[in-house]
Design an enzyme around this catalytic site. Sequence first.
Site: not given
Length: 255
Positions: A147, A160
Amino acid sequence: MKRLDGRTALVTGASRGVGRATAERLAAEGAVVAVHYASASAAADEVVEGILAAGGAAFAVQSEFSAPDAAEQLWTAFDKGISGFRPDPGVDILVNNAATSVQATLEETTPEDYDRMFAVNIRTPFFLIRQSLTRLRDGARIINVSSAVTRMAFPQVVAYGLTKGAMDTLTLTVAQELGGRGITVNAVSPGTLDTDVNAGWLRGNPEAVRIVSEQAALGRVGQPGDVADVVAFLASDEARWITGQVIDVSGGARL
């Protein structure tokens, strides 16, 4: 002849979003694709049915990635499913896409949420790779989905972001370890995408679309296919000399 004819792929988290687009793209390129899902069996079946209707080959496999034995569950399901297509359980392409996220700052993140994100996002992919070592064919491809939060400060998803930073490190390290077998290991790093995960705040919200589009150098919201196309390239012979890399596929978000 298609680019991935004769190859077997496993795509985790393939019932929707990037995983679904990737499964469909790899199947269109000729691979037999195992479509993994955690709980959305109807959605996974829809992906498989669509691939079969288009002339491809696919089957669904279930495993809840927060479970301690998730990797074992998945490979057991994989072995059962692939037997209907191929005589051996060898794997040519492994795409680690499944992930979960909780919108929470450092102060808001609970131990339970933290543990679940690490279990789903990095522990199970780690052991999925570990348990695939004897079934990965020489010259295979491992593609991890990271990400863009690893290069940006996003306090709202701090835990995350930690899991995806770990994924980047795993990518680099395993690439070195498996390089002698001609196995490449890379990651793709998307930004904000128009997926079901973001649907609640993005779709039908012109202001949100404008903000996300303006953050990208290419001036629009990313689509799952934008990422799947890069994954398909990394899975192909054309990417044989690329390994240990994290490839940004964010459209130039926050350059």
